[in-house]
Design an enzyme around this catalytic site. Sequence first.
Site, PDB file in Angstrom:
ATOM      1  N   LYS A  63      17.203  12.495 -47.768  1.00  0.00           N
ATOM      2  CA  LYS A  63      15.791  12.900 -47.708  1.00  0.00           C
ATOM      3  C   LYS A  63      15.547  14.010 -46.682  1.00  0.00           C
ATOM      4  O   LYS A  63      14.591  14.757 -46.796  1.00  0.00           O
ATOM      5  CB  LYS A  63      14.920  11.686 -47.473  1.00  0.00           C
ATOM      6  CG  LYS A  63      15.046  10.743 -48.668  1.00  0.00           C
ATOM      7  CD  LYS A  63      14.171   9.574 -48.674  1.00  0.00           C
ATOM      8  CE  LYS A  63      14.262   8.806 -49.981  1.00  0.00           C
ATOM      9  NZ  LYS A  63      15.462   7.937 -50.074  1.00  0.00           N
TER      10      LYS A  63
HETATM   11  C1  LIG Z   1      15.667   7.280 -51.222  1.00  0.00           C
HETATM   12  C2  LIG Z   1      17.051   6.831 -51.489  1.00  0.00           C
HETATM   13  C3  LIG Z   1      17.479   6.574 -52.788  1.00  0.00           C
HETATM   14  C4  LIG Z   1      16.542   6.690 -53.977  1.00  0.00           C
HETATM   15  O1  LIG Z   1      16.187   8.027 -54.233  1.00  0.00           O
HETATM   16  P1  LIG Z   1      14.978   8.356 -55.204  1.00  0.00           P
HETATM   17  O2  LIG Z   1      14.737   9.821 -55.066  1.00  0.00           O
HETATM   18  O3  LIG Z   1      13.812   7.536 -54.718  1.00  0.00           O
HETATM   19  O4  LIG Z   1      15.400   7.968 -56.574  1.00  0.00           O
HETATM   20  C5  LIG Z   1      18.794   6.203 -52.976  1.00  0.00           C
HETATM   21  N1  LIG Z   1      19.647   6.072 -51.940  1.00  0.00           N
HETATM   22  C6  LIG Z   1      19.275   6.316 -50.682  1.00  0.00           C
HETATM   23  C7  LIG Z   1      20.247   6.155 -49.580  1.00  0.00           C
HETATM   24  C8  LIG Z   1      17.972   6.707 -50.408  1.00  0.00           C
HETATM   25  O5  LIG Z   1      17.596   6.948 -49.162  1.00  0.00           O
END
Ligand SMILES: *Cc1c(COP(=O)(O)O)cnc(C)c1O
Length: 468
Positions: free
Chosen positions: A112
Amino acid sequence: MRYVSTRGRAPALSFDEVLLAGLASDGGLYVPETFPRLEDAEMRALRGLSYAEVAMRVMRPFLGGSIPDSDFAALVAAAYAPFGHPAKAPLKQLDSNLWLMELFHGPTLAFKDYALQLLGRLFDHLLRRRGERITVVGATSGDTGSAAIEACRDRDAVDIFILHPRGRVSEVQRRQMTTVASANVHNLAIEGTFDDCQDLVKAMFNDAAFRHELNLSAVNSINWARIAAQVVYYVWAGVALGAPDRAVAFAVPTGNFGNVYAAYVARRMGLPVTHFVVASNRNDILTRFFETGVMKMAAVEPSLSPSMDIQVSSNFERLLFDLYGRDGEALAADMRRFRETGALAASDERLAALQALFDGRRLDDAGTLAAIRETYRATGELIDPHTAVGLAAARAGRRDAAVPMIALACAHAAKFPEAVERATGVRPRLPSRLADLLELEERLVVLPNDLARIQAFVRAKAGRRAAA
Ligand SMILES: *Cc1c(COP(=O)(O)O)cnc(C)c1O
Protein backbone atom coordinates in the site's frame (compact mmCIF):
# COMPACT_ATOMS: atom_id res chain seq x y z
CA MET A 1 -9.53 13.18 -18.61
CA ARG A 2 -12.88 13.03 -16.81
CA TYR A 3 -14.04 10.50 -14.25
CA VAL A 4 -17.54 9.01 -14.09
CA SER A 5 -19.32 7.15 -11.30
CA THR A 6 -20.06 3.42 -11.56
CA ARG A 7 -23.63 4.22 -10.49
CA GLY A 8 -24.24 6.73 -13.24
CA ARG A 9 -25.77 9.56 -11.22
CA ALA A 10 -22.88 11.60 -9.79
CA PRO A 11 -21.34 14.44 -11.79
CA ALA A 12 -18.24 13.71 -13.89
CA LEU A 13 -15.14 15.10 -12.17
CA SER A 14 -11.52 15.93 -12.93
CA PHE A 15 -8.54 14.10 -11.40
CA ASP A 16 -7.99 16.53 -8.54
CA GLU A 17 -11.71 16.57 -7.71
CA VAL A 18 -11.76 12.77 -7.68
CA LEU A 19 -8.64 12.70 -5.53
CA LEU A 20 -10.34 14.74 -2.83
CA ALA A 21 -13.82 13.25 -3.22
CA GLY A 22 -13.07 9.54 -2.85
CA LEU A 23 -16.50 7.91 -3.06
CA ALA A 24 -18.94 9.40 -5.60
CA SER A 25 -22.03 11.24 -4.30
CA ASP A 26 -24.33 8.50 -5.68
CA GLY A 27 -22.50 5.83 -3.67
CA GLY A 28 -20.51 4.65 -6.69
CA LEU A 29 -16.80 4.63 -7.43
CA TYR A 30 -15.06 6.90 -9.90
CA VAL A 31 -13.42 5.44 -13.01
CA PRO A 32 -11.95 7.18 -16.06
CA GLU A 33 -14.45 7.94 -18.80
CA THR A 34 -12.10 6.10 -21.17
CA PHE A 35 -8.87 4.24 -20.43
CA PRO A 36 -5.77 5.96 -21.76
CA ARG A 37 -3.62 3.85 -24.06
CA LEU A 38 0.10 3.08 -23.74
CA GLU A 39 1.17 2.33 -27.29
CA ASP A 40 3.69 -0.47 -27.88
CA ALA A 41 6.43 2.02 -28.75
CA GLU A 42 5.78 3.96 -25.54
CA MET A 43 5.97 0.73 -23.57
CA ARG A 44 9.26 -0.28 -25.20
CA ALA A 45 10.61 3.16 -24.32
CA LEU A 46 10.07 2.33 -20.63
CA ARG A 47 12.77 -0.37 -20.75
CA GLY A 48 15.66 0.51 -18.49
CA LEU A 49 14.00 3.56 -16.94
CA SER A 50 13.89 4.06 -13.17
CA TYR A 51 10.72 3.22 -11.24
CA ALA A 52 9.99 6.93 -10.74
CA GLU A 53 10.30 7.61 -14.47
CA VAL A 54 8.00 4.71 -15.30
CA ALA A 55 5.54 6.01 -12.70
CA MET A 56 5.57 9.45 -14.32
CA ARG A 57 4.83 8.12 -17.78
CA VAL A 58 2.19 5.61 -16.73
CA MET A 59 0.26 7.97 -14.45
CA ARG A 60 0.54 11.16 -16.46
CA PRO A 61 -2.52 10.51 -18.69
CA PHE A 62 -4.70 10.02 -15.59
CA LEU A 63 -3.91 13.53 -14.32
CA GLY A 64 -5.53 15.22 -17.30
CA GLY A 65 -3.23 18.20 -16.92
CA SER A 66 -4.42 18.99 -13.38
CA ILE A 67 -0.84 19.03 -12.03
CA PRO A 68 2.09 20.53 -13.96
CA ASP A 69 4.60 17.90 -15.15
CA SER A 70 7.52 19.32 -13.19
CA ASP A 71 5.50 19.37 -9.93
CA PHE A 72 4.30 15.84 -10.52
CA ALA A 73 7.81 14.59 -11.28
CA ALA A 74 9.02 16.07 -7.99
CA LEU A 75 6.15 14.48 -6.03
CA VAL A 76 6.82 11.08 -7.59
CA ALA A 77 10.54 11.29 -6.94
CA ALA A 78 9.94 12.25 -3.29
CA ALA A 79 7.37 9.48 -2.81
CA TYR A 80 9.68 6.64 -3.82
CA ALA A 81 12.99 8.06 -2.59
CA PRO A 82 12.73 6.62 0.96
CA PHE A 83 12.05 3.06 -0.22
CA GLY A 84 14.46 0.43 1.04
CA HIS A 85 15.47 -1.05 -2.33
CA PRO A 86 16.87 0.92 -5.28
CA ALA A 87 14.66 -0.95 -7.76
CA LYS A 88 11.59 -0.12 -5.57
CA ALA A 89 9.66 -3.17 -6.88
CA PRO A 90 12.31 -5.84 -7.58
CA LEU A 91 11.46 -9.10 -9.32
CA LYS A 92 12.88 -12.30 -7.92
CA GLN A 93 12.80 -15.57 -9.83
CA LEU A 94 11.48 -18.54 -7.84
CA ASP A 95 11.06 -21.21 -10.49
CA SER A 96 11.10 -21.51 -14.26
CA ASN A 97 9.01 -18.61 -15.48
CA LEU A 98 7.64 -17.96 -11.99
CA TRP A 99 8.49 -14.60 -10.45
CA LEU A 100 7.85 -12.81 -7.21
CA MET A 101 7.42 -9.03 -7.36
CA GLU A 102 8.51 -7.65 -3.99
CA LEU A 103 6.20 -4.81 -2.99
CA PHE A 104 7.31 -4.48 0.61
CA HIS A 105 10.18 -2.01 0.39
CA GLY A 106 8.18 1.06 1.47
CA PRO A 107 8.12 2.60 4.98
CA THR A 108 5.43 0.24 6.35
CA LEU A 109 6.63 -2.89 4.53
CA ALA A 110 3.47 -3.50 2.49
CA PHE A 111 2.38 -2.76 -1.05
CA LYS A 112 0.00 0.00 0.00
CA ASP A 113 2.98 2.33 0.44
CA TYR A 114 3.44 2.37 -3.34
CA ALA A 115 0.19 4.27 -3.72
CA LEU A 116 -0.12 6.04 -0.40
CA GLN A 117 3.31 7.65 -0.25
CA LEU A 118 2.33 9.41 -3.45
CA LEU A 119 -1.27 10.06 -2.40
CA GLY A 120 -0.24 11.92 0.78
CA ARG A 121 1.96 14.20 -1.28
CA LEU A 122 -0.75 14.75 -3.90
CA PHE A 123 -3.22 15.74 -1.17
CA ASP A 124 -0.74 18.13 0.36
CA HIS A 125 0.07 19.69 -3.00
CA LEU A 126 -3.56 20.27 -3.98
CA LEU A 127 -4.70 21.47 -0.57
CA ARG A 128 -1.92 24.00 -0.30
CA ARG A 129 -2.80 25.29 -3.75
CA ARG A 130 -6.45 25.65 -2.69
CA GLY A 131 -5.86 26.85 0.86
CA GLU A 132 -8.06 24.05 2.25
CA ARG A 133 -7.78 21.32 4.86
CA ILE A 134 -9.27 17.84 4.90
CA THR A 135 -10.19 15.05 7.27
CA VAL A 136 -9.08 11.66 6.04
CA VAL A 137 -11.23 8.80 7.29
CA GLY A 138 -10.41 5.21 6.49
CA ALA A 139 -11.06 1.61 7.49
CA THR A 140 -8.26 -0.91 7.58
CA SER A 141 -7.89 -4.62 7.99
CA GLY A 142 -4.21 -4.01 8.67
CA ASP A 143 -1.90 -2.52 6.11
CA THR A 144 -3.94 0.33 4.67
CA GLY A 145 -4.03 2.05 8.03
CA SER A 146 -0.34 2.18 8.73
CA ALA A 147 0.46 3.08 5.15
CA ALA A 148 -2.14 5.89 5.18
CA ILE A 149 -0.89 7.18 8.52
CA GLU A 150 2.70 7.22 7.28
CA ALA A 151 1.53 9.12 4.21
CA CYS A 152 -0.43 11.76 6.17
CA ARG A 153 1.48 12.14 9.45
CA ASP A 154 2.57 15.66 10.36
CA ARG A 155 0.86 17.20 7.33
CA ASP A 156 -0.63 20.52 8.39
CA ALA A 157 -3.71 20.45 6.19
CA VAL A 158 -4.74 16.90 7.11
CA ASP A 159 -6.30 15.10 10.08
CA ILE A 160 -6.40 11.33 9.74
CA PHE A 161 -8.76 8.90 11.50
CA ILE A 162 -8.19 5.20 10.92
CA LEU A 163 -10.73 2.60 12.06
CA HIS A 164 -9.50 -0.95 12.59
CA PRO A 165 -11.36 -4.00 13.92
CA ARG A 166 -10.21 -4.38 17.52
CA GLY A 167 -8.09 -7.49 18.07
CA ARG A 168 -8.20 -8.50 14.40
CA VAL A 169 -4.99 -6.98 13.10
CA SER A 170 -1.55 -8.31 13.89
CA GLU A 171 0.48 -6.75 16.68
CA VAL A 172 3.07 -5.40 14.26
CA GLN A 173 0.34 -3.90 12.08
CA ARG A 174 -1.39 -2.32 15.06
CA ARG A 175 1.83 -0.90 16.44
CA GLN A 176 2.78 0.55 13.07
CA MET A 177 -0.40 2.62 13.36
CA THR A 178 -0.59 3.36 17.07
CA THR A 179 3.03 4.28 17.75
CA VAL A 180 3.02 7.23 15.35
CA ALA A 181 3.36 10.25 17.64
CA SER A 182 1.67 12.92 15.52
CA ALA A 183 -1.11 15.20 16.72
CA ASN A 184 -3.03 14.76 13.47
CA VAL A 185 -3.12 10.94 13.69
CA HIS A 186 -6.07 9.21 15.43
CA ASN A 187 -6.44 5.44 15.77
CA LEU A 188 -9.93 4.06 16.51
CA ALA A 189 -10.19 0.40 17.55
CA ILE A 190 -13.77 -0.61 16.73
CA GLU A 191 -15.63 -3.43 18.47
CA GLY A 192 -16.52 -5.25 15.24
CA THR A 193 -15.21 -6.68 11.97
CA PHE A 194 -13.39 -5.01 9.12
CA ASP A 195 -16.66 -4.88 7.17
CA ASP A 196 -18.24 -3.01 10.11
CA CYS A 197 -15.38 -0.50 9.96
CA GLN A 198 -15.81 -0.13 6.24
CA ASP A 199 -19.58 0.36 6.64
CA LEU A 200 -18.97 3.06 9.26
CA VAL A 201 -16.64 4.89 6.92
CA LYS A 202 -19.14 4.63 4.08
CA ALA A 203 -21.90 5.90 6.38
CA MET A 204 -19.80 8.94 7.31
CA PHE A 205 -19.34 9.71 3.63
CA ASN A 206 -23.05 9.21 2.95
CA ASP A 207 -23.88 11.77 5.66
CA ALA A 208 -23.63 14.85 3.40
CA ALA A 209 -23.71 17.41 6.23
CA PHE A 210 -20.93 15.64 8.09
CA ARG A 211 -18.94 15.15 4.91
CA HIS A 212 -19.06 18.86 4.10
CA GLU A 213 -18.49 20.06 7.64
CA LEU A 214 -15.26 18.09 7.94
CA ASN A 215 -14.24 18.06 4.28
CA LEU A 216 -13.99 14.27 4.42
CA SER A 217 -11.65 12.41 2.15
CA ALA A 218 -10.80 8.74 1.65
CA VAL A 219 -7.51 6.99 1.26
CA ASN A 220 -8.99 3.51 1.01
CA SER A 221 -8.56 1.72 -2.26
CA ILE A 222 -11.80 3.31 -3.48
CA ASN A 223 -9.69 6.41 -4.21
CA TRP A 224 -8.87 6.43 -7.91
CA ALA A 225 -5.40 7.92 -7.39
CA ARG A 226 -4.41 4.79 -5.48
CA ILE A 227 -5.46 2.58 -8.35
CA ALA A 228 -3.52 4.75 -10.81
CA ALA A 229 -0.37 4.51 -8.67
CA GLN A 230 -0.73 0.72 -8.49
CA VAL A 231 -1.01 0.36 -12.25
CA VAL A 232 2.63 1.44 -12.38
CA TYR A 233 4.20 -1.70 -10.93
CA TYR A 234 2.24 -3.99 -13.23
CA VAL A 235 3.56 -2.12 -16.26
CA TRP A 236 7.02 -2.04 -14.68
CA ALA A 237 7.06 -5.83 -14.16
CA GLY A 238 5.54 -6.58 -17.56
CA VAL A 239 8.10 -4.45 -19.35
CA ALA A 240 10.94 -6.00 -17.35
CA LEU A 241 9.86 -9.45 -18.56
CA GLY A 242 9.39 -8.52 -22.21
CA ALA A 243 6.15 -6.58 -22.70
CA PRO A 244 4.78 -5.48 -25.09
CA ASP A 245 6.50 -8.24 -27.11
CA ARG A 246 5.73 -10.97 -24.61
CA ALA A 247 2.57 -11.44 -22.56
CA VAL A 248 2.66 -12.05 -18.81
CA ALA A 249 0.20 -13.26 -16.15
CA PHE A 250 -0.29 -12.01 -12.59
CA ALA A 251 -1.37 -13.68 -9.35
CA VAL A 252 -2.66 -11.21 -6.78
CA PRO A 253 -3.53 -11.83 -3.11
CA THR A 254 -6.90 -10.12 -2.96
CA GLY A 255 -9.13 -8.43 -0.40
CA ASN A 256 -10.86 -5.26 -1.55
CA PHE A 257 -9.95 -6.02 -5.19
CA GLY A 258 -8.05 -2.73 -5.54
CA ASN A 259 -4.72 -4.29 -6.38
CA VAL A 260 -5.95 -6.79 -8.95
CA TYR A 261 -8.25 -4.15 -10.45
CA ALA A 262 -5.13 -2.02 -11.04
CA ALA A 263 -3.68 -4.99 -12.94
CA TYR A 264 -6.83 -5.05 -15.06
CA VAL A 265 -6.41 -1.31 -15.76
CA ALA A 266 -2.82 -1.96 -16.89
CA ARG A 267 -4.22 -4.48 -19.36
CA ARG A 268 -6.87 -2.03 -20.55
CA MET A 269 -4.04 0.46 -21.18
CA GLY A 270 -2.36 -2.02 -23.48
CA LEU A 271 -0.13 -4.23 -21.33
CA PRO A 272 -0.39 -7.77 -22.75
CA VAL A 273 -1.71 -9.94 -19.88
CA THR A 274 -3.10 -13.40 -20.57
CA HIS A 275 -5.05 -13.64 -17.32
CA PHE A 276 -5.22 -12.72 -13.64
CA VAL A 277 -5.24 -15.20 -10.79
CA VAL A 278 -7.32 -13.78 -7.93
CA ALA A 279 -6.09 -15.37 -4.71
CA SER A 280 -8.28 -15.58 -1.60
CA ASN A 281 -8.02 -17.20 1.79
CA ARG A 282 -10.97 -19.01 3.40
CA ASN A 283 -13.01 -15.83 2.88
CA ASP A 284 -13.64 -16.88 -0.68
CA ILE A 285 -16.61 -14.84 -1.94
CA LEU A 286 -14.65 -13.94 -5.09
CA THR A 287 -13.49 -17.49 -5.75
CA ARG A 288 -17.07 -18.70 -5.52
CA PHE A 289 -18.22 -15.92 -7.81
CA PHE A 290 -15.64 -16.73 -10.47
CA GLU A 291 -16.58 -20.41 -10.21
CA THR A 292 -20.36 -20.11 -10.20
CA GLY A 293 -21.35 -16.58 -11.23
CA VAL A 294 -23.12 -16.08 -7.90
CA MET A 295 -21.75 -13.58 -5.41
CA LYS A 296 -23.08 -14.44 -2.00
CA MET A 297 -22.09 -12.78 1.25
CA ALA A 298 -21.03 -14.92 4.19
CA ALA A 299 -19.66 -14.18 7.65
CA VAL A 300 -16.05 -13.05 7.88
CA GLU A 301 -13.74 -15.74 9.25
CA PRO A 302 -10.38 -14.78 10.72
CA SER A 303 -7.39 -16.29 8.92
CA LEU A 304 -3.59 -16.15 8.86
CA SER A 305 -3.84 -13.49 6.12
CA PRO A 306 -6.02 -10.85 7.84
CA SER A 307 -5.69 -8.20 5.13
CA MET A 308 -7.79 -10.51 2.97
CA ASP A 309 -10.42 -11.25 5.65
CA ILE A 310 -13.32 -9.47 4.02
CA GLN A 311 -16.55 -10.47 2.37
CA VAL A 312 -17.44 -7.52 0.17
CA SER A 313 -14.68 -6.33 -2.15
CA SER A 314 -15.57 -2.70 -2.81
CA ASN A 315 -13.41 -2.26 -5.90
CA PHE A 316 -15.10 -5.19 -7.58
CA GLU A 317 -17.81 -2.73 -8.55
CA ARG A 318 -15.34 -1.05 -10.91
CA LEU A 319 -14.86 -4.29 -12.81
CA LEU A 320 -18.60 -4.97 -12.80
CA PHE A 321 -19.14 -1.52 -14.36
CA ASP A 322 -17.22 -2.62 -17.44
CA LEU A 323 -18.88 -6.02 -17.39
CA TYR A 324 -22.27 -4.25 -17.45
CA GLY A 325 -21.21 -2.32 -20.53
CA ARG A 326 -20.81 0.79 -18.34
CA ASP A 327 -24.53 0.91 -17.62
CA GLY A 328 -24.44 2.67 -14.24
CA GLU A 329 -28.21 2.54 -13.72
CA ALA A 330 -28.32 -1.24 -14.16
CA LEU A 331 -25.32 -1.71 -11.90
CA ALA A 332 -26.77 0.59 -9.23
CA ALA A 333 -29.97 -1.49 -9.20
CA ASP A 334 -28.04 -4.74 -8.85
CA MET A 335 -25.79 -3.32 -6.12
CA ARG A 336 -28.89 -2.23 -4.19
CA ARG A 337 -30.33 -5.72 -4.54
CA PHE A 338 -26.99 -7.20 -3.44
CA ARG A 339 -27.08 -5.07 -0.28
CA GLU A 340 -30.68 -6.14 0.43
CA THR A 341 -30.48 -9.86 -0.37
CA GLY A 342 -26.77 -10.60 0.09
CA ALA A 343 -26.58 -12.15 -3.38
CA LEU A 344 -25.82 -11.10 -6.95
CA ALA A 345 -25.95 -13.39 -9.99
CA ALA A 346 -24.09 -12.82 -13.26
CA SER A 347 -25.59 -13.93 -16.58
CA ASP A 348 -23.88 -16.84 -18.36
CA GLU A 349 -22.48 -14.43 -20.90
CA ARG A 350 -20.98 -12.16 -18.26
CA LEU A 351 -19.60 -15.10 -16.31
CA ALA A 352 -17.89 -16.44 -19.44
CA ALA A 353 -16.34 -13.02 -20.07
CA LEU A 354 -15.03 -12.94 -16.51
CA GLN A 355 -13.69 -16.47 -16.59
CA ALA A 356 -11.72 -15.76 -19.75
CA LEU A 357 -9.67 -13.22 -17.85
CA PHE A 358 -9.91 -14.11 -14.15
CA ASP A 359 -9.19 -17.30 -12.30
CA GLY A 360 -10.31 -17.36 -8.65
CA ARG A 361 -8.29 -19.57 -6.27
CA ARG A 362 -8.60 -20.13 -2.54
CA LEU A 363 -6.19 -21.44 0.07
CA ASP A 364 -6.95 -22.27 3.69
CA ASP A 365 -4.62 -21.70 6.64
CA ALA A 366 -3.06 -25.18 6.48
CA GLY A 367 -2.31 -24.65 2.80
CA THR A 368 -0.88 -21.22 3.60
CA LEU A 369 1.54 -22.64 6.15
CA ALA A 370 2.51 -25.40 3.72
CA ALA A 371 3.20 -22.83 0.98
CA ILE A 372 5.41 -20.77 3.31
CA ARG A 373 7.31 -23.92 4.37
CA GLU A 374 7.74 -25.25 0.84
CA THR A 375 8.91 -21.89 -0.53
CA TYR A 376 11.49 -21.63 2.24
CA ARG A 377 12.68 -25.18 1.61
CA ALA A 378 12.95 -24.76 -2.15
CA THR A 379 14.30 -21.21 -2.40
CA GLY A 380 15.39 -19.98 1.04
CA GLU A 381 12.87 -17.12 0.83
CA LEU A 382 10.71 -16.26 3.84
CA ILE A 383 7.30 -15.15 2.57
CA ASP A 384 4.37 -13.71 4.50
CA PRO A 385 0.96 -15.49 4.62
CA HIS A 386 -0.66 -13.18 2.03
CA THR A 387 2.19 -13.74 -0.38
CA ALA A 388 1.88 -17.49 0.27
CA VAL A 389 -1.80 -17.48 -0.70
CA GLY A 390 -0.90 -15.65 -3.91
CA LEU A 391 2.05 -17.85 -4.73
CA ALA A 392 0.10 -21.08 -4.30
CA ALA A 393 -2.63 -19.60 -6.51
CA ALA A 394 0.00 -18.62 -9.09
CA ARG A 395 1.26 -22.21 -9.28
CA ALA A 396 -2.25 -23.65 -9.48
CA GLY A 397 -3.55 -21.02 -11.91
CA ARG A 398 -0.99 -21.23 -14.71
CA ARG A 399 -2.47 -21.60 -18.16
CA ASP A 400 0.65 -21.62 -20.32
CA ALA A 401 4.12 -22.55 -19.06
CA ALA A 402 5.69 -20.22 -21.64
CA VAL A 403 4.01 -17.15 -20.14
CA PRO A 404 5.87 -15.58 -17.20
CA MET A 405 3.71 -15.74 -14.08
CA ILE A 406 4.30 -12.89 -11.65
CA ALA A 407 3.07 -13.41 -8.08
CA LEU A 408 2.86 -10.33 -5.86
CA ALA A 409 4.66 -10.29 -2.50
CA CYS A 410 2.38 -7.79 -0.79
CA ALA A 411 3.89 -7.71 2.71
CA HIS A 412 7.23 -8.34 4.39
CA ALA A 413 7.40 -11.64 6.28
CA ALA A 414 8.27 -9.79 9.50
CA LYS A 415 4.79 -8.24 9.58
CA PHE A 416 3.41 -11.72 10.33
CA PRO A 417 6.19 -13.35 12.32
CA GLU A 418 4.06 -15.93 14.18
CA ALA A 419 2.74 -17.63 11.06
CA VAL A 420 6.10 -17.58 9.34
CA GLU A 421 7.85 -19.03 12.38
CA ARG A 422 5.17 -21.69 12.74
CA ALA A 423 5.71 -22.75 9.14
CA THR A 424 9.49 -22.61 8.95
CA GLY A 425 10.91 -22.52 12.48
CA VAL A 426 12.58 -19.23 11.55
CA ARG A 427 11.42 -15.93 13.01
CA PRO A 428 11.67 -13.24 10.31
CA ARG A 429 13.32 -10.03 11.50
CA LEU A 430 12.12 -6.51 10.95
CA PRO A 431 14.46 -4.33 8.91
CA SER A 432 16.64 -2.29 11.26
CA ARG A 433 14.75 0.96 10.59
CA LEU A 434 11.71 -0.56 12.38
CA ALA A 435 13.57 -2.34 15.16
CA ASP A 436 12.17 -0.22 18.04
CA LEU A 437 8.53 -0.77 17.06
CA LEU A 438 7.76 -3.12 19.94
CA GLU A 439 9.00 -0.65 22.57
CA LEU A 440 7.30 2.57 21.48
CA GLU A 441 4.20 3.81 23.31
CA GLU A 442 0.78 3.15 21.70
CA ARG A 443 -2.01 5.71 21.22
CA LEU A 444 -5.52 4.51 20.37
CA VAL A 445 -9.13 4.84 21.50
CA VAL A 446 -11.56 1.88 21.70
CA LEU A 447 -15.07 2.68 20.43
CA PRO A 448 -18.24 0.62 19.88
CA ASN A 449 -19.66 -0.09 16.42
CA ASP A 450 -21.83 3.02 16.73
CA LEU A 451 -21.86 5.68 14.01
CA ALA A 452 -23.01 8.57 16.23
CA ARG A 453 -20.25 7.97 18.80
CA ILE A 454 -17.61 7.80 16.12
CA GLN A 455 -18.82 10.92 14.35
CA ALA A 456 -18.78 12.83 17.64
CA PHE A 457 -15.20 11.74 18.24
CA VAL A 458 -14.06 12.77 14.75
CA ARG A 459 -15.86 16.09 15.00
CA ALA A 460 -14.30 16.89 18.38
CA LYS A 461 -10.73 16.05 17.37
CA ALA A 462 -10.70 17.43 13.83
CA GLY A 463 -12.74 20.49 14.81
CA ARG A 464 -10.36 21.31 17.63
CA ARG A 465 -7.37 21.33 15.32
CA ALA A 466 -9.16 23.27 12.61
CA ALA A 467 -10.12 25.97 15.13
CA ALA A 468 -6.65 26.19 16.62
C1 LIG B 1 -4.34 -4.80 1.42
C2 LIG B 1 -3.68 -6.12 1.30
C3 LIG B 1 -4.21 -7.12 0.49
C4 LIG B 1 -5.51 -6.93 -0.27
O1 LIG B 1 -5.37 -5.99 -1.31
P1 LIG B 1 -6.66 -5.39 -2.02
O2 LIG B 1 -6.16 -4.29 -2.89
O3 LIG B 1 -7.55 -4.89 -0.91
O4 LIG B 1 -7.29 -6.50 -2.79
C5 LIG B 1 -3.52 -8.31 0.39
N1 LIG B 1 -2.38 -8.52 1.07
C6 LIG B 1 -1.83 -7.59 1.85
C7 LIG B 1 -0.57 -7.87 2.58
C8 LIG B 1 -2.46 -6.35 2.00
O5 LIG B 1 -1.93 -5.42 2.77
